[in-house]
Design a protein around this motif. Structure first.
Motif, short mmCIF file in Angstrom:
data_model
loop_
_atom_site.label_atom_id
_atom_site.label_comp_id
_atom_site.label_asym_id
_atom_site.label_seq_id
_atom_site.Cartn_x
_atom_site.Cartn_y
_atom_site.Cartn_z
N ALA A 49 17.67 38.99 95.41
CA ALA A 49 18.40 39.04 96.53
C ALA A 49 19.13 40.27 96.80
CB ALA A 49 19.26 37.70 96.92
N GLN A 50 20.07 40.44 95.91
CA GLN A 50 20.79 41.75 95.93
C GLN A 50 20.12 43.02 96.04
OE1 GLN A 50 22.72 43.14 92.13
NE2 GLN A 50 24.65 42.81 93.05
N ASN A 51 19.05 42.93 95.50
CA ASN A 51 18.22 44.31 95.58
C ASN A 51 17.19 44.38 96.65
OD1 ASN A 51 18.89 45.02 92.87
ND2 ASN A 51 17.03 44.68 91.87
N ALA A 52 16.97 43.00 97.24
CA ALA A 52 15.98 43.19 98.61
C ALA A 52 16.95 43.06 99.78
CB ALA A 52 15.36 41.63 98.52
N ILE A 53 18.14 42.63 99.83
CA ILE A 53 19.13 42.83 101.04
C ILE A 53 20.28 43.23 100.95
CG2 ILE A 53 20.12 40.86 102.76
CD1 ILE A 53 17.92 38.92 101.78
N LYS A 54 20.53 44.12 101.86
CA LYS A 54 21.78 44.99 101.88
C LYS A 54 22.96 44.06 102.15
CE LYS A 54 23.96 49.18 103.95
NZ LYS A 54 23.91 50.12 104.76
N GLY A 55 23.94 44.24 101.35
CA GLY A 55 25.18 43.18 101.54
C GLY A 55 25.03 41.96 100.54
N PHE A 56 24.30 41.92 100.16
CA PHE A 56 24.33 40.69 99.20
C PHE A 56 24.53 40.68 97.59
CE2 PHE A 56 21.13 37.26 101.06
CZ PHE A 56 21.76 37.16 102.25
N THR A 57 25.23 39.76 97.08
CA THR A 57 25.56 39.88 95.70
C THR A 57 25.66 38.75 95.21
OG1 THR A 57 27.20 41.21 94.15
CG2 THR A 57 28.14 39.90 96.24
N PHE A 58 26.23 38.56 94.08
CA PHE A 58 26.33 37.44 93.36
C PHE A 58 27.56 37.12 92.52
CE2 PHE A 58 23.37 39.40 90.44
CZ PHE A 58 23.89 39.36 89.39
N VAL A 59 27.73 35.75 92.36
CA VAL A 59 29.13 35.58 91.37
C VAL A 59 28.43 35.05 90.09
CG1 VAL A 59 31.05 34.04 91.01
CG2 VAL A 59 30.54 35.15 93.20
N GLU A 60 28.78 35.55 89.28
CA GLU A 60 28.45 34.93 87.81
C GLU A 60 29.67 34.76 86.84
OE1 GLU A 60 25.82 36.20 83.71
OE2 GLU A 60 26.28 37.83 85.33
N PHE A 61 29.73 33.33 86.65
CA PHE A 61 31.07 32.94 85.99
C PHE A 61 30.80 33.24 84.43
CE2 PHE A 61 30.59 29.48 89.43
CZ PHE A 61 31.56 30.03 90.22
N ASP A 62 32.21 33.51 83.92
CA ASP A 62 32.02 33.69 82.36
C ASP A 62 31.74 32.35 81.65
OD1 ASP A 62 34.52 32.06 82.26
OD2 ASP A 62 35.79 33.87 82.32
N GLU A 63 31.66 32.45 80.38
CA GLU A 63 31.36 31.32 79.69
C GLU A 63 32.20 30.05 79.62
OE1 GLU A 63 29.83 30.08 74.88
OE2 GLU A 63 30.55 32.14 75.54
N ALA A 64 33.43 30.41 79.86
CA ALA A 64 34.59 29.26 79.93
C ALA A 64 34.26 28.52 81.34
CB ALA A 64 35.65 29.69 79.90
N ASN A 65 33.78 29.37 82.29
CA ASN A 65 33.78 28.75 83.79
C ASN A 65 32.38 28.63 84.04
OD1 ASN A 65 36.71 28.66 84.82
ND2 ASN A 65 36.50 30.68 83.84
N ALA A 66 31.32 28.72 83.45
CA ALA A 66 30.16 28.51 83.66
C ALA A 66 29.76 27.29 84.17
CB ALA A 66 29.06 28.95 82.53
N PHE A 67 28.61 27.03 84.81
CA PHE A 67 28.06 25.71 85.36
C PHE A 67 27.43 24.96 84.19
CE2 PHE A 67 27.20 28.09 89.40
CZ PHE A 67 27.70 26.96 90.45
N GLU A 68 27.79 23.69 83.92
CA GLU A 68 27.19 23.00 83.00
C GLU A 68 25.73 22.81 83.10
OE1 GLU A 68 29.69 19.58 82.37
OE2 GLU A 68 31.66 20.67 82.25
N THR A 69 25.07 23.02 82.25
CA THR A 69 23.55 22.66 82.31
C THR A 69 22.72 22.36 81.21
OG1 THR A 69 22.87 25.32 81.86
CG2 THR A 69 23.38 24.52 84.14
N ASP A 70 21.89 21.59 81.24
CA ASP A 70 20.84 21.23 80.03
C ASP A 70 20.09 22.39 79.79
OD1 ASP A 70 18.51 20.23 78.75
OD2 ASP A 70 19.13 18.34 79.10
N PRO A 71 19.80 22.78 78.52
CA PRO A 71 19.15 23.97 78.19
C PRO A 71 17.73 23.88 78.69
CG PRO A 71 20.40 23.28 76.16
CD PRO A 71 20.41 22.11 77.24
N ASN A 72 17.03 22.58 78.82
CA ASN A 72 15.89 22.45 79.61
C ASN A 72 15.78 23.11 81.05
OD1 ASN A 72 13.94 21.50 77.46
ND2 ASN A 72 15.19 19.58 77.34
N ASP A 73 16.89 22.94 81.64
CA ASP A 73 17.26 23.36 83.00
C ASP A 73 17.16 24.70 83.07
OD1 ASP A 73 17.50 20.59 83.95
OD2 ASP A 73 19.55 20.78 83.84
#
Length: 297
Positions: free
Chosen positions: A229-253
């Motif tokens: 999305a960032q590369n395709a659309i001007k003005g888009f970016t994304f928020v990536e949380f650090d390990e302590a604040n990351a989304f909780e996910t199952d490894p399979n997810d």
């Protein structure tokens, strides 16, 4: 974490999950919209496929850089059955390598997300290769290959948004955020407890347009789609949380794997053997290529 090490963790956990296990995100998969194929035909190698000599995969063909639709067969694209269009992207390039190893010609069946797993069940397609995670819920109806990609979750926003500098989930207070319907992204979305959670949307094209127009402030996605999305659309970016604040996910997810019809063990084994021959370096190169070649929007 190195790709091989994380893949090993995913596979270990996956083996611990029964293929009929309960859990997952609770999403239901609707019946495929296409008519089931008449009967499977055996290839020379003894594999049972929808069409003799072909490997048919199901996808939306609108989830770049994993998959998209284009008007020609450039960059090693695959034909979309019943149309004059072609599919390309990371899923396609991985599927091309698998098909070549199996001695088959690749073709695509283009379907809505909810119809992908049912397409394998009904015999419309041999595999789903569509940026799909092997969740426990999906394992109730289909089996999965070894992972062929690993990802993580981010929140796609506008560069000039106050949320672009977010460091924690709490920083999305009062933000209108959504995710794609019937995905683990929509389940993870609920972890943004301070945000104004919006109803999930049908696909990423819809969410990108909603973000561009200001209908939403952001959407939950995998990092690779955020880069796309960032590369395709001007003005888009994304928020990536650090390990302590990351989304909780199952490894399979966060793993991406191919869905196979239950009982088609020969095809499953053949796909896994083919995937083992594709190095981590080649996988990373294919993803970088897909991001560069993806459609502009």
């Amino acid at each position: 974490m190195k790709l091989k090490k994380l893949m090993a963790t995913v596979l270990t956990l996956a083996l611990a999950v029964s293929v009929t296990a309960c859990g997952g995100n609770g999403a239901s998969e609707s019946a495929a919209t296409s008519e089931p194929a008449a009967s499977t035909a055996a290839t020379d190698g003894g594999l049972q496929t929808v069409e003799k000599g072909k490997l048919t995969i199901a996808m939306e063909a609108q989830y770049p850089p994993f998959n998209w639709t284009q008007v020609d067969d450039s960059n090693n694209a695959a034909p979309i059955k019943g149309t004059n269009t072609f599919a390309n992207g990371y899923d396609i390039q991985m599927a091309q390598l698998v098909a070549k190893e199996l001695g088959l010609e690749l073709q695509v069946v283009k379907l809505p997300w909810d119809s992908l797993s049912p397409a394998v069940q009904s015999g419309t397609a041999d595999l789903v290769m569509a940026g799909m995670s092997p969740t426990a819920e999906r394992r109730k109806t289909v089996n999965f290959s070894d992972p062929y990609y690993l990802s993580q979750l981010v929140v796609v926003v506008k560069e000039d948004s106050p949320y672009a500098q977010a460091k924690t989930k709490e920083d999305f207070k009062d933000a209108k955020v959504t995710a794609q319907v019937n995905t683990f992204h929509a389940t993870a979305l609920k972890q943004l407890t301070a945000a104004k959670i919006q109803d999930p949307m049908k696909d990423f094209s819809t969410m990108r347009e909603a973000l561009k127009s200001g209908i939403i402030d952001g959407y939950v996605s995998e990092k690779v789609e955020g880069l796309s999305a960032q590369n395709a659309i001007k003005g888009f970016t994304f928020v990536e949380f650090d390990e302590a604040n990351a989304f909780e996910t199952d490894p399979n997810d966060i793993a991406i794997a191919a869905a196979v019809k239950k009982g088609n063990d020969a095809l499953m084994e053949a796909v896994n053997n083919a995937l083992k021959k594709i190095s981590d370096e080649d996988r990373e190169a294919l993803m970088e290529k897909a991001i560069k070649e993806q459609p502009a929007a």
